[in-house]
Motif scaffolding. Structure first.
Motif, PDB file in Angstrom:
ATOM      1  N   SER A  63       0.857  -1.385  -0.009  1.00 55.34           N
ATOM      2  CA  SER A  63      -0.038  -0.104  -0.114  1.00 55.34           C
ATOM      3  C   SER A  63       0.862   1.120   0.121  1.00 55.34           C
ATOM      4  N   LEU A  64       0.595   2.215  -0.551  1.00 61.37           N
ATOM      5  CA  LEU A  64       1.244   3.455  -0.934  1.00 61.37           C
ATOM      6  C   LEU A  64       0.580   4.632  -0.813  1.00 61.37           C
ATOM      7  N   PRO A  65       1.209   5.640  -0.175  1.00 64.61           N
ATOM      8  CA  PRO A  65       0.330   7.011  -0.126  1.00 64.61           C
ATOM      9  C   PRO A  65       0.136   7.699  -1.488  1.00 64.61           C
ATOM     10  N   GLU A  66      -0.818   8.707  -1.400  1.00 63.27           N
ATOM     11  CA  GLU A  66      -1.002   9.412  -2.652  1.00 63.27           C
ATOM     12  C   GLU A  66       0.052  10.708  -2.594  1.00 63.27           C
ATOM     13  N   PRO A  67       0.751  11.154  -3.709  1.00 61.97           N
ATOM     14  CA  PRO A  67       1.515  12.449  -3.681  1.00 61.97           C
ATOM     15  C   PRO A  67       0.788  13.504  -3.186  1.00 61.97           C
ATOM     16  N   LEU A  68       1.419  14.454  -2.365  1.00 62.86           N
ATOM     17  CA  LEU A  68       0.794  15.549  -1.723  1.00 62.86           C
ATOM     18  C   LEU A  68       1.062  16.694  -2.446  1.00 62.86           C
ATOM     19  N   PRO A  69      -0.064  17.788  -2.262  1.00 64.60           N
ATOM     20  CA  PRO A  69       0.647  19.032  -2.582  1.00 64.60           C
ATOM     21  C   PRO A  69       1.690  19.688  -2.156  1.00 64.60           C
ATOM     22  N   SER A  70       1.911  19.306  -0.814  1.00 64.49           N
ATOM     23  CA  SER A  70       3.150  19.892   0.202  1.00 64.49           C
ATOM     24  C   SER A  70       4.415  19.522  -0.227  1.00 64.49           C
ATOM     25  N   TRP A  71       4.353  18.309  -1.221  1.00 68.66           N
ATOM     26  CA  TRP A  71       5.496  18.007  -2.000  1.00 68.66           C
ATOM     27  C   TRP A  71       6.289  18.944  -2.911  1.00 68.66           C
ATOM     28  N   GLY A  72       5.286  19.803  -3.199  1.00 67.26           N
ATOM     29  CA  GLY A  72       5.766  20.901  -4.242  1.00 67.26           C
ATOM     30  C   GLY A  72       5.479  20.777  -5.777  1.00 67.26           C
ATOM     31  N   ARG A  73       5.638  21.716  -6.425  1.00 68.62           N
ATOM     32  CA  ARG A  73       5.180  21.614  -7.904  1.00 68.62           C
ATOM     33  C   ARG A  73       6.255  20.909  -8.628  1.00 68.62           C
ATOM     34  N   THR A  74       7.599  20.935  -8.455  1.00 70.48           N
ATOM     35  CA  THR A  74       8.781  20.508  -8.957  1.00 70.48           C
ATOM     36  C   THR A  74       8.539  18.804  -8.983  1.00 70.48           C
ATOM     37  N   CYS A  75       8.136  18.407  -7.688  1.00 76.26           N
ATOM     38  CA  CYS A  75       8.153  16.943  -7.344  1.00 76.26           C
ATOM     39  C   CYS A  75       6.742  16.416  -7.993  1.00 76.26           C
ATOM     40  N   ASN A  76       5.896  17.088  -7.923  1.00 75.69           N
ATOM     41  CA  ASN A  76       4.512  16.545  -8.438  1.00 75.69           C
ATOM     42  C   ASN A  76       4.605  16.575 -10.042  1.00 75.69           C
ATOM     43  N   THR A  77       5.133  17.525 -10.614  1.00 75.98           N
ATOM     44  CA  THR A  77       5.258  17.556 -12.086  1.00 75.98           C
ATOM     45  C   THR A  77       6.336  16.428 -12.602  1.00 75.98           C
ATOM     46  N   PHE A  78       7.432  15.965 -11.858  1.00 75.78           N
ATOM     47  CA  PHE A  78       8.290  15.118 -12.146  1.00 75.78           C
ATOM     48  C   PHE A  78       7.341  13.758 -11.971  1.00 75.78           C
ATOM     49  N   LEU A  79       6.657  13.496 -11.028  1.00 75.79           N
ATOM     50  CA  LEU A  79       5.843  12.303 -10.675  1.00 75.79           C
ATOM     51  C   LEU A  79       4.831  11.911 -11.937  1.00 75.79           C
ATOM     52  N   GLU A  80       3.997  13.249 -12.296  1.00 75.69           N
ATOM     53  CA  GLU A  80       3.302  13.068 -13.331  1.00 75.69           C
ATOM     54  C   GLU A  80       3.909  12.750 -14.500  1.00 75.69           C
ATOM     55  N   LYS A  81       4.957  13.182 -14.928  1.00 71.84           N
ATOM     56  CA  LYS A  81       5.715  12.945 -16.010  1.00 71.84           C
ATOM     57  C   LYS A  81       6.386  11.556 -16.151  1.00 71.84           C
ATOM     58  N   LEU A  82       6.677  10.975 -14.835  1.00 68.16           N
ATOM     59  CA  LEU A  82       7.154   9.645 -14.674  1.00 68.16           C
ATOM     60  C   LEU A  82       5.946   8.598 -14.910  1.00 68.16           C
ATOM     61  N   MET A  83       4.928   8.991 -14.148  1.00 62.80           N
ATOM     62  CA  MET A  83       3.723   7.951 -14.396  1.00 62.80           C
ATOM     63  C   MET A  83       3.230   7.780 -16.037  1.00 62.80           C
ATOM     64  N   HIS A  84       3.417   8.699 -17.023  1.00 62.28           N
ATOM     65  CA  HIS A  84       2.927   8.862 -18.170  1.00 62.28           C
ATOM     66  C   HIS A  84       4.224   8.548 -19.197  1.00 62.28           C
ATOM     67  N   HIS A  85       5.183   8.026 -18.556  1.00 60.72           N
ATOM     68  CA  HIS A  85       6.373   7.751 -19.409  1.00 60.72           C
ATOM     69  C   HIS A  85       5.976   6.279 -20.046  1.00 60.72           C
ATOM     70  N   LYS A  86       6.478   6.361 -21.474  1.00 64.36           N
ATOM     71  CA  LYS A  86       5.922   5.327 -22.283  1.00 64.36           C
ATOM     72  C   LYS A  86       6.863   3.820 -21.865  1.00 64.36           C
ATOM     73  N   SER A  87       7.834   4.119 -21.447  1.00 67.94           N
ATOM     74  CA  SER A  87       8.683   2.914 -21.118  1.00 67.94           C
ATOM     75  C   SER A  87       8.097   1.838 -20.133  1.00 67.94           C
ATOM     76  N   LYS A  88       8.675   0.650 -20.174  1.00 66.80           N
ATOM     77  CA  LYS A  88       8.085  -0.307 -19.553  1.00 66.80           C
ATOM     78  C   LYS A  88       7.993  -0.283 -17.836  1.00 66.80           C
ATOM     79  N   ALA A  89       7.068  -0.470 -17.181  1.00 66.87           N
ATOM     80  CA  ALA A  89       6.909  -0.421 -15.656  1.00 66.87           C
ATOM     81  C   ALA A  89       7.006   0.911 -15.164  1.00 66.87           C
TER      82      ALA A  89
END
Ligand SMILES: C[S@@+](CC[C@H](N)C(=O)[O-])C[C@H]1O[C@@H](n2cnc3c(N)ncnc32)[C@H](O)[C@@H]1O
Length: 310
Positions: free
Chosen positions: A227-253
């Motif tokens: 079980s994992l937590p959700e990313p939080l707004p308090s992690w800041g814009r750079t972190c949340n943008t990075f995670l967003e891009k990572l999640m949509h990256h086309k590479s496997k896994a």
């Protein structure tokens, strides 16, 4: 690492009697000729039982002489490390180095990774005499290093206390710290438990038990929890943008394993930073060494992310 840090508290002034203690440890190891079969000893992952007995003879001798006879598992897992004297830590470090020299064939070209001997026949079988010689050589080079240690604090009239704790649960009072200087894991998936696997084995961590438990607790571990937590707004814009891009990256896994792995990292860092904030006094300073990296082609601007956390 805490034992190694403690060993470095050992001062120039105390160096003169180290050889006498070394001779006593070597002699006691030879006298203590135990023939117990130790197949469940974690060191049996790489060594035949007879060689493991050799290392345990050395360990028992130094423990008996210097560490109030605590058992290795108590030492490794019950925070008794905080009670270990710099002298005992010095000889434990020599034993760690001995294990590293002996187990060298199992270290991969990546210095933070260690292989396992899956086939029992692949295990090494150094005799006691070889182990004692290596131990002696390691003590010799450690003694030589004391005199040219630029961090030798023996002339400074201060007391250092080195102890083990997790960065997200520090046994320190609120607002009581003037300066924090630290270097947390950099989100590059270095597995620090595996990097110190042979030392943990010397301390009695079983590879399928307490070792895995510790490994899962380390920041940036390559394992992921169910079980994992959700990313939080308090992690800041750079972190949340990075995670967003990572999640949509086309590479496997990317959106499965790697996304989870990064969320786990940022969640652990967030909890640790909150803990640092709690213990730091209002005029205190905090210096953290962090390094940026890339996930595929996505920039992970860790220094910026750390500064934006709130
Ligand atoms: C980048 S390394 C820093 C090494 C350190 N500067 C040194 O010279 O030994 C990160 C360190 O953080 C440790 N670590 C990982 N998770 C931790 C946690 N939850 N609490 C405390 N330390 C942790 C790792 O084991 C590793 O030794």
């Amino acid at each position: 690492m805490v034992i190694v840090a403690k060993a470095r508290l050992f001062s120039q002034r105390e160096k003169s009697y180290l050889w006498a203690i070394t001779a006593a440890i070597l002699q006691a190891s030879k006298d203590h000729n135990t023939a117990v079969i130790v197949e469940d000893d974690p060191l049996c992952t790489w060594l035949v039982p007879r060689s493991v007995i050799g290392i345990r003879q050395l360990e028992r001798a130094l423990r008996h002489l210097l560490a109030n006879n605590v058992t290795p598992s108590e030492l490794g897992m019950c925070s008794d490390i905080s009670q270990l004297s710099p002298l005992a830590a010095f000889f434990y470090t020599a034993l760690f180095r001995t294990a590293r020299v002996v187990l060298k064939p199992f270290y991969a070209s990546n210095p933070t990774w260690m292989k396992i001997a899956h086939d029992k026949d692949a295990r090494l079988h150094p005799p006691l005499e070889t182990l004692l010689n290596i131990f002696q050589q390691e003590v010799r080079s450690m003694i030589a290093a004391i005199s040219c240690d630029p961090f030798d604090t023996s002339d400074i009239d201060s007391e250092a206390h080195v102890a083990v704790a997790s960065s997200d649960a520090l046994p320190i009072q609120d607002s009581s710290v003037d300066l924090i200087l630290s270097s947390p894991p950099y989100c590059t998936r270095i597995d620090y438990a595996v990097a110190t696997m042979s030392e943990l084995a010397v301390l009695g961590y079983e590879l399928q038990g307490s070792f895995q438990k510790l490994r899962r607790k380390l920041i940036g571990t390559s394992t992921v929890p169910t079980s994992l937590p959700e990313p939080l707004p308090s992690w800041g814009r750079t972190c949340n943008t990075f995670l967003e891009k990572l999640m949509h990256h086309k590479s496997k896994a990317s959106k499965s394993y790697y996304y989870k792995n990064h969320i786990q990292y940022f969640d652990a860092i967030c909890r640790s930073l909150a803990e640092l904030y709690r213990i730091l006094n209002s005029n205190g300073g905090c210096i953290l060494v962090v390094q940026d990296s890339y996930y595929k082609d996505i920039h992970n601007d860790l220094p910026q992310i750390f500064m934006a956390f709130n």
